[in-house]
Design an enzyme around this catalytic site. Structure first.
Site, PDB file in Angstrom:
ATOM      1  N   ASP A 182      -1.390  -2.072  -4.183  1.00 53.96           N
ATOM      2  CA  ASP A 182      -2.860  -2.235  -3.832  1.00 53.96           C
ATOM      3  C   ASP A 182      -3.321  -0.977  -4.212  1.00 53.96           C
ATOM      4  O   ASP A 182      -2.764   0.213  -4.024  1.00 53.96           O
ATOM      5  CB  ASP A 182      -3.128  -2.445  -2.465  1.00 53.96           C
ATOM      6  N   HIS A 231     -14.256 -13.330  -4.866  1.00 50.24           N
ATOM      7  CA  HIS A 231     -14.989 -14.477  -4.584  1.00 50.24           C
ATOM      8  C   HIS A 231     -16.398 -14.569  -4.769  1.00 50.24           C
ATOM      9  O   HIS A 231     -17.051 -15.344  -4.373  1.00 50.24           O
ATOM     10  CB  HIS A 231     -14.934 -14.612  -2.959  1.00 50.24           C
ATOM     11  N   ARG A 249     -10.107  -1.690  12.035  1.00 50.38           N
ATOM     12  CA  ARG A 249     -10.467  -0.439  10.964  1.00 50.38           C
ATOM     13  C   ARG A 249     -11.148  -1.009   9.837  1.00 50.38           C
ATOM     14  O   ARG A 249     -12.228  -0.391   9.387  1.00 50.38           O
ATOM     15  CB  ARG A 249      -9.340   0.032  10.582  1.00 50.38           C
ATOM     16  N   ARG A 250     -11.035  -2.087   9.149  1.00 55.17           N
ATOM     17  CA  ARG A 250     -11.640  -2.816   8.321  1.00 55.17           C
ATOM     18  C   ARG A 250     -13.063  -2.935   8.502  1.00 55.17           C
ATOM     19  O   ARG A 250     -13.940  -2.596   7.714  1.00 55.17           O
ATOM     20  CB  ARG A 250     -11.272  -3.936   7.867  1.00 55.17           C
ATOM     21  N   ARG A 285      -4.690  -5.988 -11.186  1.00 52.31           N
ATOM     22  CA  ARG A 285      -5.628  -6.932 -10.739  1.00 52.31           C
ATOM     23  C   ARG A 285      -6.923  -6.103 -10.812  1.00 52.31           C
ATOM     24  O   ARG A 285      -6.983  -4.737 -10.399  1.00 52.31           O
ATOM     25  CB  ARG A 285      -5.100  -6.741  -9.248  1.00 52.31           C
ATOM     26  N   LYS A 303       0.834  -1.171  -0.091  1.00 50.82           N
ATOM     27  CA  LYS A 303      -0.061  -0.032  -0.084  1.00 50.82           C
ATOM     28  C   LYS A 303       1.031   1.262   0.037  1.00 50.82           C
ATOM     29  O   LYS A 303       1.801   1.366   0.847  1.00 50.82           O
ATOM     30  CB  LYS A 303      -0.956  -0.008   1.243  1.00 50.82           C
TER      31      LYS A 303
HETATM   32  C1  LIG Z   1      -6.546 -10.794  -3.805  1.00 53.70           C
HETATM   33  C2  LIG Z   1      -7.580  -9.699  -3.553  1.00 53.70           C
HETATM   34  C3  LIG Z   1      -6.952  -8.426  -3.695  1.00 53.70           C
HETATM   35  C4  LIG Z   1      -7.775  -7.395  -3.143  1.00 53.70           C
HETATM   36  N1  LIG Z   1      -7.190  -6.033  -3.419  1.00 53.70           N
HETATM   37  C5  LIG Z   1      -7.793  -4.961  -3.178  1.00 53.70           C
HETATM   38  C6  LIG Z   1      -7.385  -3.444  -3.267  1.00 53.70           C
HETATM   39  O1  LIG Z   1      -6.099  -3.619  -3.693  1.00 53.70           O
HETATM   40  N2  LIG Z   1      -7.988  -2.531  -3.067  1.00 53.70           N
HETATM   41  C7  LIG Z   1      -9.568  -2.533  -2.846  1.00 53.70           C
HETATM   42  O2  LIG Z   1     -10.197  -1.499  -2.555  1.00 53.70           O
HETATM   43  N3  LIG Z   1      -9.910  -3.995  -2.351  1.00 53.70           N
HETATM   44  C8  LIG Z   1      -9.234  -5.100  -2.711  1.00 53.70           C
HETATM   45  N4  LIG Z   1      -9.754  -6.314  -2.665  1.00 53.70           N
HETATM   46  C9  LIG Z   1     -10.997  -6.458  -1.799  1.00 53.70           C
HETATM   47  C10 LIG Z   1     -12.022  -6.521  -2.925  1.00 53.70           C
HETATM   48  O3  LIG Z   1     -12.216  -5.128  -3.519  1.00 53.70           O
HETATM   49  C11 LIG Z   1     -13.573  -6.813  -2.212  1.00 53.70           C
HETATM   50  O4  LIG Z   1     -13.705  -5.968  -1.362  1.00 53.70           O
HETATM   51  C12 LIG Z   1     -13.613  -8.084  -1.586  1.00 53.70           C
HETATM   52  O5  LIG Z   1     -12.794  -9.113  -2.411  1.00 53.70           O
HETATM   53  C13 LIG Z   1     -15.169  -8.632  -1.433  1.00 53.70           C
HETATM   54  O6  LIG Z   1     -15.591  -8.755  -2.907  1.00 53.70           O
HETATM   55  P1  LIG Z   1     -15.835  -9.852  -3.827  1.00 53.70           P
HETATM   56  O7  LIG Z   1     -15.742  -9.539  -5.219  1.00 53.70           O
HETATM   57  O8  LIG Z   1     -15.382 -11.277  -3.068  1.00 53.70           O
HETATM   58  O9  LIG Z   1     -17.574  -9.881  -3.716  1.00 53.70           O
HETATM   59  P2  LIG Z   1     -18.416 -10.256  -2.685  1.00 53.70           P
HETATM   60  O10 LIG Z   1     -19.850  -9.891  -3.361  1.00 53.70           O
HETATM   61  O11 LIG Z   1     -18.391  -8.911  -1.607  1.00 53.70           O
HETATM   62  O12 LIG Z   1     -18.184 -11.395  -1.922  1.00 53.70           O
HETATM   63  C14 LIG Z   1     -18.601 -12.568  -2.409  1.00 53.70           C
HETATM   64  C15 LIG Z   1     -18.524 -13.758  -1.172  1.00 53.70           C
HETATM   65  O13 LIG Z   1     -17.264 -13.797  -0.805  1.00 53.70           O
HETATM   66  C16 LIG Z   1     -17.364 -13.866   0.460  1.00 53.70           C
HETATM   67  N5  LIG Z   1     -16.307 -12.980   1.145  1.00 53.70           N
HETATM   68  C17 LIG Z   1     -15.915 -11.765   0.498  1.00 53.70           C
HETATM   69  N6  LIG Z   1     -15.033 -10.980   1.158  1.00 53.70           N
HETATM   70  C18 LIG Z   1     -15.109 -11.564   2.415  1.00 53.70           C
HETATM   71  C19 LIG Z   1     -14.289 -11.418   3.558  1.00 53.70           C
HETATM   72  N7  LIG Z   1     -13.502 -10.412   3.764  1.00 53.70           N
HETATM   73  N8  LIG Z   1     -14.433 -12.228   4.591  1.00 53.70           N
HETATM   74  C20 LIG Z   1     -15.288 -13.301   4.504  1.00 53.70           C
HETATM   75  N9  LIG Z   1     -15.911 -13.568   3.274  1.00 53.70           N
HETATM   76  C21 LIG Z   1     -15.967 -12.962   2.209  1.00 53.70           C
HETATM   77  C22 LIG Z   1     -18.710 -13.684   1.079  1.00 53.70           C
HETATM   78  O14 LIG Z   1     -19.061 -15.100   1.250  1.00 53.70           O
HETATM   79  C23 LIG Z   1     -19.374 -13.279  -0.017  1.00 53.70           C
HETATM   80  O15 LIG Z   1     -20.754 -13.437  -0.201  1.00 53.70           O
HETATM   81  C24 LIG Z   1      -8.976  -7.525  -3.052  1.00 53.70           C
HETATM   82  C25 LIG Z   1      -9.641  -8.529  -2.890  1.00 53.70           C
HETATM   83  C26 LIG Z   1      -9.013  -9.771  -3.248  1.00 53.70           C
HETATM   84  C27 LIG Z   1      -9.651 -11.143  -3.064  1.00 53.70           C
END
Ligand SMILES: Cc1cc2nc3c(=O)[nH]c(=O)nc-3n(C[C@H](O)[C@H](O)[C@H](O)COP(=O)(O)OP(=O)(O)OC[C@H]3O[C@@H](n4cnc5c(N)ncnc54)[C@H](O)[C@@H]3O)c2cc1C
Length: 302
Positions: free
Chosen positions: A127, A222, A283-284, A178, A93
């Site tokens: 990031d 995810h 914080r998250r 990414r 970051k």
């Molecule tokens: C490898 C990686 C790098 C990332 N880098 C950044 C970045 O640089 N900047 C940024 O702003 N965001 C980043 N993120 C976070 C991303 O933006 C999302 O906030 C997060 O991944 C949840 O979104 P989703 O696409 O999984 O969909 P969602 O619809 O939010 O999640 C789908 C499903 O995944 C599961 N899930 C998702 N997140 C979590 C969690 N934290 N704990 C438990 N279960 C969960 C839940 O079951 C949910 O129903 C990153 C995520 C990943 C995977």
């Protein structure tokens, strides 16, 4: 609606939650306090056919000492990944490396990290943080990218500007991005709020990235529907395996990630670690109360 109220209530009560309980909630998502903890976690992931990216917890350094301390641990991470022959790189970051108070310092730290990445045959992913630093982060990425192909950035599908940014970054030559949804809470003027709108934006940017042959695309989600859409696009466009990888957070969607690996898709796990796990976790949760729902689930799942 009811979940929103419950999530906000959980966040309001956070300061009363004892540290060991926050640890119990967080430990699934965090490799531990030390670099050694993180490297052990990477060994385990590598043995399961997954690569990793190491994230040192911490952001918003306020002085040079903190920024240099951040660099030091990342330098050690690059060196240890190489000497243990692990399949991993690092995610940083920029605010941890001084971006908010001394952009020149941040740039010089990044250049040193990229030199190390070059000598260790590794890679540094930047990031993406909140929208106050989107433009300056992408500017620095483009500047660094001119001198090194060991650097990549992240873009957030919830930002209305992302598809345009992606097209312009692709115009700079082979780019390594990414794509994620985005984790911060942003104003409606600049960010989509509706779930379906963010999904559409994710699909649109992913299509642009895969069609135009980005050097490599990190598909960081995810969301099963988006993973499905990505698989369809990869199949339809016949995208080679060295041009994309799925990326998931440690402790999340483990069945889905195993399934992707079993089907032969490249998959990288984001492995956060560090002493600042408590500040990071709380914080998250405060920043994005929707995550609080996961807290409850974890509390009851032993
Ligand atoms: C490898 C990686 C790098 C990332 N880098 C950044 C970045 O640089 N900047 C940024 O702003 N965001 C980043 N993120 C976070 C991303 O933006 C999302 O906030 C997060 O991944 C949840 O979104 P989703 O696409 O999984 O969909 P969602 O619809 O939010 O999640 C789908 C499903 O995944 C599961 N899930 C998702 N997140 C979590 C969690 N934290 N704990 C438990 N279960 C969960 C839940 O079951 C949910 O129903 C990153 C995520 C990943 C995977």
């Amino acid at each position: 609606m009811i979940m929103d109220v419950i999530n906000k209530a959980i966040v309001a009560l956070l300061p009363l939650v004892p540290r060991p309980i926050i640890w119990k909630i967080s430990r699934r998502y965090i490799a531990g306090e030390t670099l050694d903890d993180a490297l052990r976690c990477v060994e385990d992931l590598n043995a399961k056919g997954m690569s990793a990216t190491l994230d040192v917890l911490g952001e918003d350094s306020t002085d040079q000492q903190q920024a240099l301390a951040g660099e030091k641990i990342y330098q050690s991470a690059l060196s240890e990944i190489s000497s243990r022959d692990l399949d991993a790189n690092i995610s940083v970051k920029l605010s941890m490396l001084g971006l908010r108070f001394d952009p020149a310092l941040c740039e010089s730290i990044m250049r040193r990290l990229l030199q190390s990445a070059e000598s260790f045959d590794s890679f540094v992913r930047i990031d993406m943080e909140d929208s106050t630093v989107t433009a300056v982060t992408l500017e620095l990425y483009e500047k660094l990218r001119k001198d090194s192909d060991r650097v990549g950035a992240a873009v957030q599908a919830y930002l209305r500007s992302t598809e345009t940014s992606v097209r312009s970054l692709l115009g700079e030559g082979e780019t390594n991005l990414r794509l994620c949804k985005g984790i911060y809470v942003e104003p409606e003027e600049i960010a989509y709020r509706e779930f379906g709108e963010v999904q559409d934006s994710f699909r649109n940017s992913l299509k642009v990235l895969l069609e135009s042959g980005a050097r490599r695309v990190g598909i960081a989600t995810h969301d099963p529907e988006l993973v499905e859409s990505a698989l369809e696009m990869i199949h339809k466009l016949n995208v080679p395996r060295d041009r994309y990888e799925f990326q998931m957070l440690l402790g999340v969607a483990q069945a889905m990630r195993t399934d992707l690996v079993n089907k032969g898709h490249p998959l990288r796990v984001y492995v956060p670690f560090g002493e600042q796990w408590y500040a990071y976790s709380t914080r998250r949760l405060r920043e994005n109360p929707q995550i609080a729902g996961h807290v409850v689930r974890n509390l009851f799942s032993g």
